[in-house]
Motif scaffolding. Structure first.
Motif, PDB file in Angstrom:
ATOM      1  N   SER A   1      21.288  38.129  36.112  1.00 48.46           N
ATOM      2  CA  SER A   1      20.747  37.343  34.971  1.00 48.46           C
ATOM      3  C   SER A   1      19.413  36.906  34.887  1.00 48.46           C
ATOM      4  O   SER A   1      18.896  37.087  33.550  1.00 48.46           O
TER       5      SER A   1
ATOM      6  N   ILE B   1      26.587  32.344  29.982  1.00 47.59           N
ATOM      7  CA  ILE B   1      25.483  32.847  29.561  1.00 47.59           C
ATOM      8  C   ILE B   1      25.803  33.044  27.992  1.00 47.59           C
ATOM      9  O   ILE B   1      26.853  33.840  27.798  1.00 47.59           O
TER      10      ILE B   1
ATOM     11  N   TRP C   1      19.681  27.845  29.063  1.00 50.56           N
ATOM     12  CA  TRP C   1      20.057  28.417  30.337  1.00 50.56           C
ATOM     13  C   TRP C   1      18.988  28.348  31.280  1.00 50.56           C
ATOM     14  O   TRP C   1      18.048  28.523  31.120  1.00 50.56           O
TER      15      TRP C   1
ATOM     16  N   CYS D   1      23.673  27.497  35.996  1.00 52.27           N
ATOM     17  CA  CYS D   1      24.321  26.742  34.773  1.00 52.27           C
ATOM     18  C   CYS D   1      25.599  27.791  34.254  1.00 52.27           C
ATOM     19  O   CYS D   1      25.830  28.829  34.972  1.00 52.27           O
TER      20      CYS D   1
ATOM     21  N   THR E   1      21.327  30.330  26.108  1.00 55.27           N
ATOM     22  CA  THR E   1      21.910  28.891  26.280  1.00 55.27           C
ATOM     23  C   THR E   1      23.161  28.984  27.412  1.00 55.27           C
ATOM     24  O   THR E   1      23.578  30.273  27.488  1.00 55.27           O
ATOM     25  N   ASP E   2      23.468  27.913  27.610  1.00 58.54           N
ATOM     26  CA  ASP E   2      24.868  27.928  28.501  1.00 58.54           C
ATOM     27  C   ASP E   2      26.003  27.897  27.444  1.00 58.54           C
ATOM     28  O   ASP E   2      25.718  27.740  26.373  1.00 58.54           O
TER      29      ASP E   2
END
Length: 266
Positions: free
Chosen positions: A215, A244, A237, A241, A230-231
């Motif tokens: 990632s 994805i 992100w 966490c 972001t998560d």
């Protein structure tokens, strides 16, 4: 102290070197081993490619930490200091099936944040490189897609849902096909994130906790190419966490809605 530009160069050289080792074994009938499950496979090419990547990094960065999928390297990104995050063959299941979509990935991080990255896809002859000035593919500048209508988006459910989580896999696929123009599934997270960065895909989603080697490089590329990651809760992100959610930032709220349907009770 080396500069960010130096680390971009090292990341690219290391990824290319490891990719050459892996490519030499591609489609040669190499033996396949399993690790934690029937679909969690590894080959000697993974190990040899990782060794080569580390050799190149160590030529100029002897003391930096190494986070890597194989052998006894670190398995989490240090919160402070300089480190390298490497995946010798991301998409080993594709590799052992003679499918060309796999990548050798190298990212440089400092204090937990990526500063340089390279994803080399030797069988496709594509090299993605990211630094402070943006992202290139084969030396040409790239950027995320400019599409704004979700019904024209191509979106990839990415990372892998184990056999005990196939309901979530099904939810991810349904969430995509109900909202977007089409779905893609490539079996290589770094390739998918590179495709988001280059506009070949508008978005990628998962609720899985991604390993850093799957990632970090690709997330950095998406951001440097103008996208957002972001998560599953919509927070920025960072390694470790939940999930994805990467997009071209034109309809990220819709992409996030899809990601949040993977595990509806969450």
């Amino acid at each position: 102290m080396t500069t960010g530009d130096d680390r971009v160069d090292v990341a690219e050289r290391a990824a290319r070197a490891g990719g050459e080792v892996a490519h030499a074994a591609f489609r040669t009938g190499i033996d396949v081993e399993t690790k934690d499950g029937k679909t969690d496979v590894v080959t000697q090419a993974d190990r040899e490619a990782q060794h080569r990547v580390i050799e190149v990094i160590r030529e100029s960065h002897e003391e930096d930490a190494i986070v890597g999928e194989e052998d006894d390297e670190l398995k989490a990104v240090p919160e402070s200091g300089a480190a390298w995050v490497i995946d010798p063959i991301d998409g080993t299941n594709n590799f052992v099936r003679d499918t060309q979509i796999w990548a050798t990935s190298v990212a440089a991080v400092r204090d937990g944040e990526a500063v340089a990255a390279a994803n080399v896809l030797p069988a496709l002859d594509d090299t993605y490189v990211a630094g402070k000035n943006g992202v290139t593919r084969n030396g040409e500048s790239i950027a995320v897609s400019e599409k704004t209508d979700p019904e024209t988006f191509a979106v990839a459910p990415t990372i892998w849902w184990g056999f005990d989580r196939r309901d979530e896999y099904a939810n991810a696929c349904r969430a995509v096909v109900e909202r977007f123009g089409d779905m893609r599934r490539y079996g290589c997270a770094q390739a998918v994130l590179s495709m988001v960065a280059s506009g070949q895909l508008e978005a990628a989603i998962t609720n899985v906790h991604a390993n850093p080697w799957d990632s970090v490089a690709g997330v950095f590329m998406v951001r440097q190419a103008g996208g957002v990651v972001t998560d599953v809760h919509g927070e920025r992100w960072v390694p470790g966490c939940e999930g994805i959610v990467a997009s071209n930032d034109e309809a990220h709220d819709v992409v996030l809605d899809a990601a949040q349907e993977i595990r509806p009770e969450a």
